[in-house]
Design an enzyme around this catalytic site. Structure first.
Site, PDB file in Angstrom:
ATOM      1  CE  LYS A  46      67.315  18.286   2.307  1.00 57.88           C
ATOM      2  NZ  LYS A  46      67.179  17.165   3.247  1.00 57.88           N
ATOM      3  CG  ASP A 253      63.628   8.744  11.482  1.00 58.21           C
ATOM      4  OD1 ASP A 253      64.556   9.007  10.708  1.00 58.21           O
ATOM      5  OD2 ASP A 253      62.424   8.808  11.155  1.00 58.21           O
ATOM      6  CG  ASP A 259      65.507  19.846   7.580  1.00 56.36           C
ATOM      7  OD1 ASP A 259      66.410  20.389   6.925  1.00 56.36           O
ATOM      8  OD2 ASP A 259      64.821  18.897   7.140  1.00 56.36           O
TER       9      ASP A 259
HETATM   10  O1  RIB Z   1      65.718  16.845   5.671  1.00 61.28           O
HETATM   11  C1  RIB Z   1      64.676  15.908   5.706  1.00 61.28           C
HETATM   12  C2  RIB Z   1      63.690  16.201   4.620  1.00 61.28           C
HETATM   13  O2  RIB Z   1      64.327  16.044   3.376  1.00 61.28           O
HETATM   14  C3  RIB Z   1      62.493  15.290   4.580  1.00 61.28           C
HETATM   15  O3  RIB Z   1      61.433  15.747   5.363  1.00 61.28           O
HETATM   16  C4  RIB Z   1      62.180  15.203   3.094  1.00 61.28           C
HETATM   17  O4  RIB Z   1      60.953  15.742   2.745  1.00 61.28           O
HETATM   18  C5  RIB Z   1      63.334  15.908   2.393  1.00 61.28           C
HETATM   19  O5  RIB Z   1      63.002  17.185   2.010  1.00 61.28           O
END
Ligand code: RIB
EC number: 2.7.1.15
Length: 321
Positions: A46, A253, A259
């Protein structure tokens, strides 16, 4: 990509993981074995995702993290550098391996993620405080998420507060935290599930998010509840409202879409844009991210969102209202 060094810093404290993303039709039941259709190895975590999302939109990003002394750690650092993220505060740890995430993506586009924290748990409160206070002297914002231990999250948020920079906290995944810590987040960013855990009843749509936001406003300075395809709900002292999402042309996806939202929000708050506008750009970035596989690889540039970089003379400009 070159670094946007002129603008106030976006300091991201967080996790870096090697993601193993596998596709299958539906989640397997308990005791069931299923065969995945495909496997994709991609940079994730994240923290790293939010750093890349912010840098793609011309944020001046410094990432504070730990990776292992292994191939995954080296390739995560390489990827971040190639995106223009300052990795001079990413420490290489000689014990333990780089964080890893197993990401199941279903035909619906939804995902389920298991994280093995590894070297992410080697970050220390002392290093986080020292680094955040040093970089924060130039203003800007600090962003942290909850894939870290409580004391690290606390050190990041309290140091940002003491240094006079805005602390953006993405409470993902949910963990209970002291009230005095939540009180200084500006904003606290949660999705429907995390908001439900905070308020103690189900938050699933804009109207329940509006009620939850009013409740969260008593816990923190400002809050955003992200609602997936329904956009986001925000609240602060001056304003509150629902920002709808554009209709995604396809949902491939959803990994890391939250994020993308947080990274975009951070960059636009650091630019000095209004809270509403920063939330709006976050919603656009999150919607864009669901259209292709993986996390970082799916994040938009300013051009993808039909936005422009802040000009040197006027300071900022964007085509959104
Ligand atoms: O929010 C998605 C992320 O959550 C992924 O990339 C994984 O690594 C987890 O941290």
């Amino acid at each position: 990509m070159t670094r946007a060094t002129g603008s106030p810093p976006v300091i991201v404290v967080g996790s870096a993981n090697q993601d193993y993303i596998y596709r299958l039709a539906v989640p397997p039941g308990i005791g069931e074995t299923v065969l995945a259709r495909s496997l994709l190895k991609q940079p994730g975590g994240k923290g790293a995702n939010q750093a890349v999302a912010a840098a793609r939109l011309h944020g001046n990003v410094s990432f504070v993290a730990c990776v292992g002394d292994d191939d995954d750690g080296a390739s995560l650092i390489r990827e971040l550098r190639s995106e223009g993220v300052d990795t001079s505060n990413v420490e290489i740890i000689h014990q333990g391996r780089t964080g890893l995430a197993l990401v199941a993506v279903y035909d619906s586009g939804d995902n389920a993620i298991t994280v093995i924290p590894g070297s992410n748990f080697s970050l220390t409160a002392g290093r986080v405080s020292a680094t955040v206070s040093r970089i924060a002297s130039a203003g800007g914002v600090m962003v942290v998420q909850a894939e870290l231990q409580t004391e690290i999250i606390g050190a990041a948020i309290r140091t940002a507060e003491d240094s006079g920079v805005r602390a953006i906290f993405n409470l993902a995944p949910y963990q209970p935290l002291p009230a005095d810590l939540l009180a200084i987040c500006d904003p606290l960013v949660v999705n429907e599930t995390e908001a439900s855990s905070l308020v103690g009843w189900p938050v699933r749509d804009p109207s329940s998010a509006a009620r939850a936001a009013k409740q969260l406003r008593h816990l923190t300075r400002s809050a955003v509840i992200t609602l997936g395809a329904a956009g986001a709900y925000f609240i602060d002292r001056e304003s509150t409202g629902h920002v709808p999402a554009p209709i995604a042309s396809r949902v491939v996806d959803t990994t890391g879409a939250g994020d993308a939202f947080v990274g975009a929000l951070a960059t636009f708050l650091a630019r000095g844009e209004s809270f509403r506008k920063a939330v709006h750009v976050g919603v656009l970035a999150g919607t864009f991210a669901v259209g292709s596989p993986g996390a970082q690889s799916s994040y938009p540039t300013l051009a993808d969102l039909n936005l422009v970089a802040p000009g040197p003379a006027r300071g900022r400009s964007a085509t959104v209202s």
